[in-house]
Every structure is written in structure tokens, then in C-alpha cells.
Design a protein around this motif. Structure first.
Motif, PDB file in Angstrom:
ATOM      1  N   ASP A   1      -1.731   1.093  -3.758  1.00 14.15           N
ATOM      2  CA  ASP A   1      -2.667   0.066  -4.222  1.00 14.15           C
ATOM      3  C   ASP A   1      -4.045   0.625  -4.554  1.00 14.15           C
ATOM      4  OD1 ASP A   1      -3.104   0.587  -1.533  1.00 14.15           O
ATOM      5  OD2 ASP A   1      -3.859  -1.422  -1.123  1.00 14.15           O
TER       6      ASP A   1
ATOM      7  N   ASP B   1      -3.057   6.139  -3.401  1.00 13.32           N
ATOM      8  CA  ASP B   1      -1.849   5.514  -2.846  1.00 13.32           C
ATOM      9  C   ASP B   1      -1.377   4.337  -3.697  1.00 13.32           C
ATOM     10  OD1 ASP B   1      -3.858   3.719  -2.198  1.00 13.32           O
ATOM     11  OD2 ASP B   1      -2.932   3.120  -0.315  1.00 13.32           O
TER      12      ASP B   1
ATOM     13  N   ASP C   1      -6.386   2.268  -2.842  1.00 12.56           N
ATOM     14  CA  ASP C   1      -7.556   2.267  -1.953  1.00 12.56           C
ATOM     15  C   ASP C   1      -7.688   3.551  -1.133  1.00 12.56           C
ATOM     16  OD1 ASP C   1      -5.428   1.679  -0.326  1.00 12.56           O
ATOM     17  OD2 ASP C   1      -6.283  -0.158   0.524  1.00 12.56           O
ATOM     18  N   ARG C   2      -6.666   4.415  -1.192  1.00 15.47           N
ATOM     19  CA  ARG C   2      -6.762   5.664  -0.431  1.00 15.47           C
ATOM     20  C   ARG C   2      -7.016   6.846  -1.362  1.00 15.47           C
ATOM     21  NH1 ARG C   2      -2.365   5.901   4.412  1.00 15.47           N
ATOM     22  NH2 ARG C   2      -2.599   3.744   5.086  1.00 15.47           N
TER      23      ARG C   2
ATOM     24  N   SER D   1       0.792  -1.223   0.000  1.00 12.10           N
ATOM     25  CA  SER D   1       0.000   0.000   0.000  1.00 12.10           C
ATOM     26  C   SER D   1       0.829   1.279   0.000  1.00 12.10           C
ATOM     27  CB  SER D   1      -0.947  -0.036   1.186  1.00 12.10           C
ATOM     28  OG  SER D   1      -1.845   1.015   1.091  1.00 12.10           O
ATOM     29  N   HIS D   2       0.749   2.052   1.082  1.00 12.69           N
ATOM     30  CA  HIS D   2       1.399   3.360   1.111  1.00 12.69           C
ATOM     31  C   HIS D   2       2.887   3.260   1.436  1.00 12.69           C
ATOM     32  CE1 HIS D   2       0.178   2.220   5.103  1.00 12.69           C
ATOM     33  NE2 HIS D   2       1.092   3.020   5.595  1.00 12.69           N
TER      34      HIS D   2
HETATM   35 CO    CO Z   1      -3.613   1.316   0.380  1.00  9.54          CO
END
Ligand code: CO
Ligand code: VG1
Length: 543
Positions: free
Chosen positions: A279, A277, A281-282, A113-114
Motif C-alpha cells: 500500500d 510495500d 507506506d513502507r 499492506s505487506h
Molecule cells: Co503498508
């Protein structure tokens, strides 16, 4: 092609955290490390014989190698079919969409992710259940337990598969279906939002900038914003996913997406800015001259969601993670619907969404989503904002000011102390825990503590219990302070301090957040002794 059974021994620390297993890329590249964890997933879910899985990742360094390995392991473990994104790519929300729409028996998502990527960065892996969401703790605990005893894994000896073109090919007895990473997700977005209205908004001259941070959302944003919605070419910047995210930190906040925020706060600002981000999702939302905190974004989306066709029926409830500001609670109260307060991590929203108790969920860390999926969804939040802007035809700053005037403003900031000594951070939390009983009634920096606890949560749907989810110190409606340790870091510990102050008076809602929050920050230092305990003068990141 032969199936090999490879002897292995448990690796230390394969314990899923807030969102799956995260470790340095080098840790993942040790022989057998990934394989041992993947076999533990397969074993913990009762085997994958005859089952169909979804597989994809955010494209970071080691993504493709890992995908090839997992495909060969799925084949050796008797899976019937794997749906994999072209080039091994699927954003986290798109993976959730594929699991749900194609009704696969869950899926595996590769992402940290981030966290930065690359050979010197981080890698991660998580298992999502057939509902499309991150595995609940009962499942992650079973996976972890299996990693403690595992002694072998199974893998097919076969050449790598071509994942660059869509279509179906066989890997031993496994059907591998390479799917367009964007198509299913885009179809879902078309059903939720008024694309005509958003197209008209762009046609009217509305300008936006979307920073994909060289992460997975680039192709999604290009296809939807520039491709379908008519945003001018160049709206999406940093739109090509790179294995190391161009050396950047794919975390959409004012620190790591500074260029975007500067542009939106500067003289040549477009109307609207957003970033996502690693992946996908943010989301971070910025209007011209107006940064929107994720907690405010959740509240504003909840208050206005009915303007988008997918939510015209209204909301059943709102859910927010505990450290997320209480702005969403005020919206829920006005709408006469429940607001749930869950521990940090999207996995805790799954039961509420499945049961139809919550429609919209969010976290202060720039995660927002709804019952359309079981993951948070960056581009979804951007499209919902666009739909609302297309209907209201007001600047973001105006929407923000009207929202605060109606509901009050929750000044909000999070201070992160990264990669600090683990024992020192745990000591700080333990000392705070010891203080809790004596806090109610005490005045600190002009604020009086009304409640203080070590947050524990009982899931209202399945009764499962999660404890030690953060220290919560409440100063009535006036302010709140939360301390917790991150569950996604890969070095030492990260302390997160969440500061919040409520201001109902519209005449006092235009202060700089740092000024408004100064007494809360002083209270945090007075209570926790951060400087002395962690040896840090200031936070590494303030969002
Ligand atoms: Co993420
Ligand atoms: C962080 C955030 C949390 C989020 C999680 C996964 O967890 O605070 O809100 O759900 O990352 O997000 P932690 O334990 O480090 O505070 V993502 O986009 O990195 O999958």
C-alpha cells in the motif's frame, strides 16, 4: 434505484488489529462479511449522512469489487460525496493526503499492506479519521463493538460505476468523484522537497533502482522519479500494480526484496536503491554496498531533515515505536528535542503530530513519515533521502559511517516466527511476563538487565492508555530485547523478537549484525525458550 436493507448477523473476529481489519481474501468474500464491517464503521462514527469520504485501495484482488460495494453502501447511507482514486487505487499515504487536502470526513482504505494478495492471500480494510490518520483505539473499539451487535446493512441496488476515467458521476444521491490517484500527493511532495536539486543529482549521472514490488507505488514512483525528477527510464522496476503482486510478498525487506538488495550489494550496483510495500507506506533504503536498517534510516533522516526545504525550520520532536532502535533517541538528544516512544502502529503518532510535538516518526518495520500526513509514507522517505543525497553528494555508505561515528551504531535485527500456534505464543509471552519482576540485576550472556517491563503507554496529548504492548528487556545502554505478538497476521500467531546492541566505538562498527547480536539472540532464547515452546529451530524471517 432502490435502497435495500439487508438483515445480517455478526461475524466472529471483526476486530481491527495494528492497522485495521485483516483477514484472508476468502473470509472477506463471504456474503455480507465486508458489508457488515463497513456498516459498523458508518454506525460507529455516528452515521455518514451528508458527509464526504475518501476511498481507495492498493489494487489487490477483490479491491475493485469492494470499492463498488462500499460506494453503493455510502449512497444508501446518505453520504453526500465520495472521492475515489481512479481504478479504485490510492496508496495509503495518498489517501491520507486526499483526506487532508480535500478536508473529507475521513476515509476508507482497502489494503492488507505487506501481506500477500490474491484469492489465496489476504485483504484488509481500515477507517481513517478526518485528520488523515488511522482511527485511534477509541474509534476502532467502537467499530468492533458495533460488529458484535449489528443486524442489518444498507446498500443501493445499482449497476457498477465506471471508475476508469476521472470526473464526477452520480450514484443515486451520492456524488462520486473519481480523482487522479497521484496528483494531490505529488503536489505535496513538490512543496516539501527541492526537486531542482534532485533533478540535478540525476542529471549528474546518479543511478537508482526503485522496486515497486508490483504493488501500488509503481505509478507514483514512475510519475515522480522518472517523470519529474529525470531518473532514467527503467529506474522503477516491477512498476505495474498486479492483483496478486506477481505472486510476491510485497514487504520491502532484505528477504522479500532480495533481488534489489543483491543488486545494490553486487558489483554493478547503482548508487541508491529503495522499495515499497503493498500500500506504499513502507520503504526500504539500500545504498551501494550498504543496507540501511529502518531504525538507522529514521535516525539519519531526523539528523539531516533540515537540508530539505520542508524541514528547514528544524524538528519539534521525533517519535518512534517502542521496538524501533534507540538510534533516533541519540539524534533527538543532540538536537535538544524530545523523543517519544509509542506502541507499534502508526495510529499512536497521530496525536503527537496533531499537537505539533513530533515532526518525524518511524518504525523498525520500514515505516517513516512526518507531519505532512498522518500515515507513514514510503516514497516520502525515498525523496527525503534523495534530497539529502543531492545536498551532501556523498555515497549512502559514507553517510551511514559518519552517522555511526558521531552517534554510535545500534546493531539491529528482528526475528519473526510466523504462523505459530497461538496458544503456544501466548504462553511464551505470559511466561516472560511472569519473569519480569526478577530480571533487573540478573546477568544473561554477559549482559546485565537494568529494566524489564510489559510496555504500557499513556498518550501525552489525550491521556488515552494502551497496555500490553510488548515485553521490553533493557540491558542499560548496551543492548535491548523486545518480544511482541503481531497484530496484522491472519493465521495463528506471529512472534516478533527485536534485538539491539549499541556500539559506540567506530573501530568496532563494521561487524556483521548477526555476529554483533549473537549474545542478545542467545539471551532471547535463554529467557523465552522459543525453540521448545514454539517448536521452531530458527526464525522464518530475519530483517
Ligand atoms: Co503498508
Ligand atoms: C506490523 C509492523 C508495524 C506496522 C504494521 C502496519 O505490525 O510491525 O510496525 O505499523 O505492521 O504496517 P505487527 O502488529 O504485525 O507487528 V502496514 O505497512 O502492514 O499497514
Amino acid at each position: 434505484m432502490t435502497i435495500r436493507t439487508v438483515r445480517t448477523a455478526p461475524f466472529e473476529g471483526q476486530k481491527p488489529g495494528t492497522s485495521g481489519l485483516r483477514a484472508t481474501t476468502r473470509t472477506f468474500m463471504q456474503p455480507g462479511y465486508l458489508e457488515t464491517f463497513v456498516q459498523s464503521i458508518f454506525d460507529a462514527v455516528g452515521g455518514i449522512g451528508g458527509r464526504t469520504l475518501t476511498l481507495g485501495g492498493d489494487g489487490r484482488f477483490f479491491n475493485e469489487r469492494a470499492i463498488q460495494t462500499i460506494l453503493k453502501m455510502a449512497a444508501a447511507n446518505g453520504a453526500a460525496r465520495v472521492l475515489v482514486g481512479r481504478d479504485g487505487l490510492l496508496s495509503t499515504p495518498a489517501a491520507s493526503a486526499v483526506i487532508r487536502e480535500r478536508r473529507t470526513d475521513g476515509g476508507i482504505i482497502l489494503s492488507a499492506s505487506h501481506n500477500p494478495g490474491g484469492a489465496d492471500g489476504d485483504f484488509g480494510i481500515k477507517y481513517n479519521i478526518p485528520a488523515g490518520g488511522p482511527a485511534p483505539e477509541s474509534v476502532t473499539e467502537a467499530i468492533y463493538a458495533r460488529t458484535r451487535t449489528i443486524d442489518q446493512y444498507r446498500i443501493l441496488e445499482a449497476p457498477d460505476l465506471d471508475l476508469t476515467t476521472e470526473g464526477e458521476r452520480m450514484l443515486g444521491g451520492l456524488a462520486v468523484e473519481v480523482v487522479d490517484p497521484v496528483a494531490i500527493y505529488a503536489g505535496l511532495m513538490r512543496r516539501l522537497f527541492d526537486f531542482e536539486a534532485i533533478r540535478a543529482l540525476f542529471a549528474s549521472g546518479f543511478r537508482m533502482r526503485f522496486d515497486a514490488m508490483h504493488a501500488v507505488t509503481g505509478p507514483y514512483a514512475r510519475a515522480l522519479l522518472e517523470g519529474e525528477l529525470g531518473a532514467p527510464a527503467g529506474t522503477v522496476v516491477n512498476g505495474v500494480p498486479l492483483p496478486d503482486f506477481g505472486g510476491g510478498h510485497p514487504d520491502p525487506n532484505p528477504v522479500y526484496a532480495k533481488a534489489l538488495v543483491d543488486e545494490l550489494l553486487g558489483p554493478e550496483a547503482p548508487d541508491f536503491g529503495a522499495a515499497s510495500d503493498g500500500d506504499g507506506d513502507r520503504n526500504m533504503i539500500v545504498g551501494r554496498g550498504a543496507y540501511v536498517t529502518p531504525s538507522d534510516s529514521l535516525a539519519i533522516l531526523a539528523a539531516n531533515a533540515h537540508l530539505a526545504p520542508g524541514y528547514a525550520r528544524g524538528l519539534a520532536g521525533i517519535a518512534r515505536s517502542m521496538p524501533t532502535s534507540r538510534a533516533a533517541d541519540r539524534v533527538a538528544a543532540k538536537l535538544g528535542i524530545p523523543c517519544f516512544e509509542t506502541p507499534t502502529g502508526w495510529k499512536f503518532f497521530g496525536t503527537l503530530l496533531d499537537a505539533g510535538k513530533a515532526t518525524i516518526c518511524g518504525e523498525e518495520s520500514a515505516g517513516t513519515g512526518s507531519d505532512h500526513l498522518r500515515e507513514k509514507d514510503g516514497l516520502w522517505a525515498v525523496l527525503l533521502w534523495l534530497d539529502i543525497l543531492a545536498v551532501r553528494r556523498q555515497p549512502v555508505a559514507g553517510i551511514l559511517a559518519e552517522h555511526w561515528a558521531a552517534y554510535g551504531r545500534d546493531y539491529y535485527s528482528r526475528h519473526d516466527y510466523e504462523a505459530v500456534d497461538k496458544a503456544a505464543a501466548e504462553g511464551l509471552m505470559a511466561a516472560l511476563r511472569d519473569l519480569l519482576g526478577g530480571l533487573p540485576g540478573r546477568a544473561i550472556e554477559g549482559l546485565t538487565v537494568t529494566a524489564a517491563d510489559d510496555f504500557a503507554y499513556t498518550d501525552p496529548v489525550d491521556g488515552s492508555r494502551a497496555e500490553h504492548q510488548g515485553i521490553r528487556i533493557v540491558f542499560g545502554e548496551a543492548a535491548r530485547l523486545v518480544f511482541r505478538l503481531s497484530g496484522t497476521g491472519t493465521a495463528g500467531a506471529t512472534l516478533r523478537v527485536y534485538l539491539e546492541r549499541f556500539e559506540p566505538d567506530p573501530a568496532r562498527q563494521a561487524e556483521a549484525p548477526e555476529t554483533a547480536l549473537a549474545p542478545v539472540a542467545r539471551a532471547a532464547e535463554a529467557l523465552a525458550g522459543i525453540r521448545a515452546r514454539l517448536g521452531r529451530e530458527a526464525p522464518d524471517v530475519r530483517t
